[in-house]
Design an enzyme around this catalytic site. Structure first.
Site, PDB file in Angstrom:
ATOM      1  N   PRO A  18       0.829  -1.208   0.000  1.00  0.00           N
ATOM      2  CA  PRO A  18       0.000   0.000   0.000  1.00  0.00           C
ATOM      3  C   PRO A  18       0.864   1.259   0.000  1.00  0.00           C
ATOM      4  O   PRO A  18       1.828   1.355   0.748  1.00  0.00           O
ATOM      5  CB  PRO A  18      -0.779  -0.100   1.318  1.00  0.00           C
ATOM      6  CG  PRO A  18      -0.607  -1.495   1.800  1.00  0.00           C
ATOM      7  CD  PRO A  18       0.675  -1.997   1.216  1.00  0.00           C
ATOM      8  N   GLU A  19       0.537   2.190  -0.891  1.00  0.00           N
ATOM      9  CA  GLU A  19       1.219   3.482  -0.880  1.00  0.00           C
ATOM     10  C   GLU A  19       0.283   4.508  -0.258  1.00  0.00           C
ATOM     11  O   GLU A  19      -0.837   4.188   0.142  1.00  0.00           O
ATOM     12  CB  GLU A  19       1.654   3.857  -2.303  1.00  0.00           C
ATOM     13  CG  GLU A  19       2.767   2.941  -2.810  1.00  0.00           C
ATOM     14  CD  GLU A  19       3.807   3.663  -3.670  1.00  0.00           C
ATOM     15  OE1 GLU A  19       4.018   4.877  -3.467  1.00  0.00           O
ATOM     16  OE2 GLU A  19       4.391   2.998  -4.531  1.00  0.00           O
TER      17      GLU A  19
ATOM     18  N   HIS B  11      -6.612 -14.992   9.163  1.00  0.00           N
ATOM     19  CA  HIS B  11      -5.687 -13.865   9.257  1.00  0.00           C
ATOM     20  C   HIS B  11      -6.329 -12.607   9.839  1.00  0.00           C
ATOM     21  O   HIS B  11      -5.800 -11.517   9.712  1.00  0.00           O
ATOM     22  CB  HIS B  11      -5.087 -13.566   7.879  1.00  0.00           C
ATOM     23  CG  HIS B  11      -4.393 -14.753   7.278  1.00  0.00           C
ATOM     24  ND1 HIS B  11      -3.253 -15.313   7.818  1.00  0.00           N
ATOM     25  CD2 HIS B  11      -4.693 -15.505   6.184  1.00  0.00           C
ATOM     26  CE1 HIS B  11      -2.882 -16.355   7.088  1.00  0.00           C
ATOM     27  NE2 HIS B  11      -3.737 -16.496   6.092  1.00  0.00           N
TER      28      HIS B  11
ATOM     29  N   ARG C  15       0.517 -11.748   5.728  1.00  0.00           N
ATOM     30  CA  ARG C  15       1.983 -11.823   5.840  1.00  0.00           C
ATOM     31  C   ARG C  15       2.511 -11.227   7.136  1.00  0.00           C
ATOM     32  O   ARG C  15       3.685 -11.358   7.443  1.00  0.00           O
ATOM     33  CB  ARG C  15       2.626 -11.156   4.622  1.00  0.00           C
ATOM     34  CG  ARG C  15       2.291 -11.917   3.337  1.00  0.00           C
ATOM     35  CD  ARG C  15       2.858 -11.246   2.115  1.00  0.00           C
ATOM     36  NE  ARG C  15       4.311 -11.244   2.112  1.00  0.00           N
ATOM     37  CZ  ARG C  15       5.041 -10.647   1.177  1.00  0.00           C
ATOM     38  NH1 ARG C  15       4.454 -10.006   0.196  1.00  0.00           N
ATOM     39  NH2 ARG C  15       6.348 -10.684   1.228  1.00  0.00           N
TER      40      ARG C  15
END
Ligand SMILES: [Zn+2]
Length: 276
Positions: free
Chosen positions: A6-7, A98, A117
């Site tokens: 993500p930016e 998750h 992750r």
């Protein structure tokens, strides 16, 4: 997908989605399903949130910043694969594997943090300590704020012999710009990523027209990307140069072909004809 990381525009879109759900509301219940993400949760994480009110949902660079009625600040980062869901319903319990944190808010809404992750993180920062917090203390101005103008950019790159794109990725120059949008902004501004950073300022340190073009281009590409976040657009259609090696330049008057170079270990894409 070219980059799942993500930016700033993605984080800003998350902030705008979470703000009405969380800001002004209490944490009624906090469920933490594991001891850590990238690093352990702070001690008594759930207890320090429960019963507190989220005063707002802000953003600094790629961090979500939630000041609390206790005086502490909840700091959150999406990492590589993290995302926030609002009122998530799971048909298959396996999909919840998750879901590491759930905030049940007094708004009646539930905010779920899911991160396969686990490069994301959450921390609680003491009152007044946010500015001294490792990552946040040394950040330059927010790119969409008034503080980021041609003078500020000129000040940050004066005397810098590094390539312009490398200087833009330095978080002290501007906070949270990121690899993709730095490349995109340089194309809009018609500036080569390989030009020396200091060439956009005069000898006296004043901004040249190139610095003004670049500041405007950075704000433009970020604002366009934030607006696109609310629409479902195929990701590859988002970019002018990023990921387009070998394709014709999209500038109407230009016959250039986009090239890819590596700078400081990162891929950059640009048009060698119109970007000088
Ligand atoms: Zn071009």
């Amino acid at each position: 997908m070219l980059s799942g990381v993500p930016e700033l525009p993605e984080v800003e879109a998350v902030r705008r989605r979470l703000r009405p759900v969380m800001a002004g509301h209490r944490f009624v219940r906090v469920i933490v399903n594991r001891p850590d993400l990238r690093v352990p949760f702070p001690p008594r994480f759930a207890a320090r949130l429960t019963g507190r009110t989220a005063l707002s949902v802000d953003r600094r660079a790629k961090y979500l910043v939630v000041p609390l009625s206790s005086g502490e600040t909840l700091l959150m980062h999406l990492g590589m694969s993290g995302w926030f869901g609002v009122d998530v319903t799971r048909e298959d319990p396996e999909d919840a594997r998750h879901d590491h944190v759930v905030f049940r808010m007094s708004s009646g809404r539930a905010v779920t943090f899911n991160d396969p992750r686990r490069f994301g993180f959450m921390d609680l920062i003491a009152a007044g300590a946010l500015g001294r917090h490792g990552v946040l203390g040394s950040l330059g101005p927010e790119p969409l704020s008034k503080a980021f103008d041609a003078e500020a950019l000129a000040g940050a790159v004066t005397g810098r012999k590094t390539p312009l794109k490398v200087a833009l990725l330095d978080q002290r120059t501007v906070a949270g710009l990121g690899n993709i949008y730095a490349a995109e902004a340089l194309h809009v501004a018609r500036l080569s990523p390989e030009r020396r950073a200091s060439t956009i300022v005069t000898r006296a340190g004043a901004p040249r027209p190139e610095a003004r073009r670049l500041v405007n281009a950075i704000k433009q590409v970020l604002e366009e990307a934030i607006a696109r976040q609310t629409r479902a657009t195929y990701r590859a259609e988002r970019f002018r140069v990023y990921g387009r090696e070998g394709e014709p330049c999209r500038r109407a008057s230009c016959r250039g072909i986009i090239v890819r170079r590596t700078q400081a270990g990162r891929s950059t894409f640009f048009c060698p004809v119109c970007q000088r």
